[in-house]
Scaffold this motif. Sequence first.
Motif, PDB file in Angstrom:
ATOM      1  N   GLY A   1      -3.888   4.077 -41.184  1.00 59.76           N
ATOM      2  CA  GLY A   1      -5.079   3.976 -42.509  1.00 59.76           C
ATOM      3  C   GLY A   1      -4.650   3.079 -43.633  1.00 59.76           C
ATOM      4  N   GLU A   2      -5.425   3.332 -44.497  1.00 53.11           N
ATOM      5  CA  GLU A   2      -5.016   2.406 -45.652  1.00 53.11           C
ATOM      6  C   GLU A   2      -4.252   2.817 -46.618  1.00 53.11           C
ATOM      7  N   GLU A   3      -3.203   2.411 -47.097  1.00 52.16           N
ATOM      8  CA  GLU A   3      -2.271   3.001 -48.155  1.00 52.16           C
ATOM      9  C   GLU A   3      -2.878   2.491 -49.648  1.00 52.16           C
ATOM     10  N   VAL A   4      -2.920   3.596 -50.237  1.00 48.54           N
ATOM     11  CA  VAL A   4      -3.320   3.464 -51.728  1.00 48.54           C
ATOM     12  C   VAL A   4      -2.635   4.292 -52.585  1.00 48.54           C
ATOM     13  N   VAL A   5      -2.557   3.938 -53.958  1.00 52.80           N
ATOM     14  CA  VAL A   5      -2.032   4.645 -55.002  1.00 52.80           C
ATOM     15  C   VAL A   5      -2.836   5.675 -55.907  1.00 52.80           C
ATOM     16  N   GLN A   6      -2.646   7.149 -55.882  1.00 50.29           N
ATOM     17  CA  GLN A   6      -3.545   7.926 -56.307  1.00 50.29           C
ATOM     18  C   GLN A   6      -2.944   8.121 -57.930  1.00 50.29           C
ATOM     19  N   ASN A   7      -3.830   7.924 -58.910  1.00 54.90           N
ATOM     20  CA  ASN A   7      -3.237   8.479 -60.332  1.00 54.90           C
ATOM     21  C   ASN A   7      -3.704  10.005 -60.474  1.00 54.90           C
ATOM     22  N   LYS A   8      -2.730  10.739 -61.021  1.00 50.52           N
ATOM     23  CA  LYS A   8      -3.098  12.094 -61.650  1.00 50.52           C
ATOM     24  C   LYS A   8      -2.195  12.146 -62.725  1.00 50.52           C
ATOM     25  N   GLY A   9      -2.861  11.949 -63.799  1.00 54.18           N
ATOM     26  CA  GLY A   9      -2.333  12.302 -65.233  1.00 54.18           C
ATOM     27  C   GLY A   9      -1.468  10.968 -65.393  1.00 54.18           C
ATOM     28  N   SER A  10       0.071  11.174 -65.464  1.00 54.10           N
ATOM     29  CA  SER A  10       0.710   9.944 -65.952  1.00 54.10           C
ATOM     30  C   SER A  10       1.530   9.729 -64.513  1.00 54.10           C
TER      31      SER A  10
ATOM     32  N   LEU B   1     -12.858  11.653 -54.937  1.00 53.71           N
ATOM     33  CA  LEU B   1     -12.157  10.450 -55.463  1.00 53.71           C
ATOM     34  C   LEU B   1     -12.828   9.187 -55.067  1.00 53.71           C
ATOM     35  N   VAL B   2     -12.751   8.129 -55.798  1.00 52.91           N
ATOM     36  CA  VAL B   2     -13.340   6.899 -55.573  1.00 52.91           C
ATOM     37  C   VAL B   2     -12.188   5.744 -55.806  1.00 52.91           C
ATOM     38  N   LYS B   3     -12.488   4.708 -55.095  1.00 53.70           N
ATOM     39  CA  LYS B   3     -11.421   3.276 -55.284  1.00 53.70           C
ATOM     40  C   LYS B   3     -11.794   2.656 -56.590  1.00 53.70           C
ATOM     41  N   VAL B   4     -10.861   2.283 -57.196  1.00 50.15           N
ATOM     42  CA  VAL B   4     -11.194   1.506 -58.217  1.00 50.15           C
ATOM     43  C   VAL B   4     -10.585   0.170 -58.116  1.00 50.15           C
ATOM     44  N   ASP B   5      -9.605  -0.241 -57.362  1.00 49.90           N
ATOM     45  CA  ASP B   5      -8.927  -1.370 -57.017  1.00 49.90           C
ATOM     46  C   ASP B   5      -8.830  -1.341 -55.449  1.00 49.90           C
ATOM     47  N   ASN B   6      -8.235  -2.347 -54.886  1.00 48.89           N
ATOM     48  CA  ASN B   6      -8.024  -2.485 -53.449  1.00 48.89           C
ATOM     49  C   ASN B   6      -6.764  -1.527 -53.155  1.00 48.89           C
ATOM     50  N   ASP B   7      -6.058  -1.210 -54.088  1.00 43.33           N
ATOM     51  CA  ASP B   7      -5.134  -0.086 -53.603  1.00 43.33           C
ATOM     52  C   ASP B   7      -4.857   1.092 -54.480  1.00 43.33           C
ATOM     53  N   LYS B   8      -5.799   1.386 -55.141  1.00 43.57           N
ATOM     54  CA  LYS B   8      -5.882   2.487 -56.044  1.00 43.57           C
ATOM     55  C   LYS B   8      -7.178   3.486 -56.090  1.00 43.57           C
ATOM     56  N   VAL B   9      -6.964   4.657 -56.287  1.00 47.04           N
ATOM     57  CA  VAL B   9      -8.180   5.605 -56.223  1.00 47.04           C
ATOM     58  C   VAL B   9      -7.832   6.475 -57.282  1.00 47.04           C
TER      59      VAL B   9
END
Length: 407
Positions: free
Chosen positions: A44-53, A184-192
């Motif tokens: 799959g595609e690796e991404v970074v998930q933001n949750k708070g800080s 969740l929604v993707k905001v950049d190529n590597d972040k959700v």
Amino acid sequence: MKRISIISSLVACRWTKRARKRLAVLGLASFCLLSACAPKFDQGEEVVQNKGSKEQEAVIPKYNISDSHYRVVLPFKPSGARGQVVNDLNTRLDVDEFETGLMRLASEQFSPDDYLFQEGQYLDGETVGKWLARKRTNNQLKEEKMKPEDNIGLNPPISDTGTNEQKNKQSPIYLASILEHDYLVKVDNDKVKLGGVAIGLALNSVHYYSTEQGYPREVKIKDDVIEREGKQIAAEVLKRLRNIKGLGSVPITIALYKQAPRSSVTPGHFFAVTHVDEGSSTIDKWEAVNEEYYLFPSDEAEKNHRDDWLKFNNFKSDVEDFFPNYTGIVGKGLYVNDHLQKLTINITIPFYGKMEVIGFTQYVTGLVMEKFPDYITVNVYISSTGQPESLIVRQAKVNEPFVHIYR
């Protein structure tokens, strides 16, 4: 479980030439489906998930099993309130429909093409438990030595005086369960990031309690009362959600679910939904949800959906005429806007050999294709005592059925 071919069973049954030809085609189609190579699941595609800080690595699966399903962010993060719904609702049927129905309604606002699914991460078990409790009176607060800030139950308080029967009839428990889904929604190529939240509120149609002597009693709650109380509770839930860090501005969908009685053989259904814009803390309007389940065969199905009742009875009759052994056949139909959308059929029969299972499955597959219109999704589960034997799935608008024989 290993899949096997079902084409060789024609010799085991006595069919007419026309039936042999028809079922041979079905068997070949099923064999092709069953023997096809399984899809390759890439990491799959690796991404970074933001949750708070915090930032955490996650994976988005590249393969989705169908257009109507969401891709689930991995590793799977269970909800902090995991297991709460199972404990709160009356039957397993309600548990399943509450979750899948909420996802179905949420897809109108959060499309599976654009959003990823994650179990609720903002409401934990302790919070949900406090919200589901009864509001306490001042006397009850003192007796229970409860802090005022913990007196946040969304169900009505029970009177300090009177018998249990009097108190419960006057103040039944309306809210049975709360379910949170995050999208969740993707905001950049590597972040959700969190793109929206769906909240399901399960409401009782029957309130169960016991007398002082321990005798079970129940209070039936009228539909207009369920709707009134549900909408009032939803308004309060929305205000509380907006005060939770991370939920102050995201779009929120809230859906109201009427739970079936404990004795019901069909699940309850959603009856209202609202979509709240980002940042808003008020509900401007509700949309009616016209969904309901019917049991086949039943007097209610015959009265309200006679054409579908006749189709099911013809199917049932053909199965019973063909196979001399005792068969138990029960159907459950989901109606959306008074149109049958999905029919789930369970067939229980005493089998005496694998070839018997194969021949019977082929015959039922042919009946499914002939008896039910192609705009209906039909799932057939065939079992013997204590174990599954085969599965038939005919998706709406799909020409070929999926057939699986359990080994």
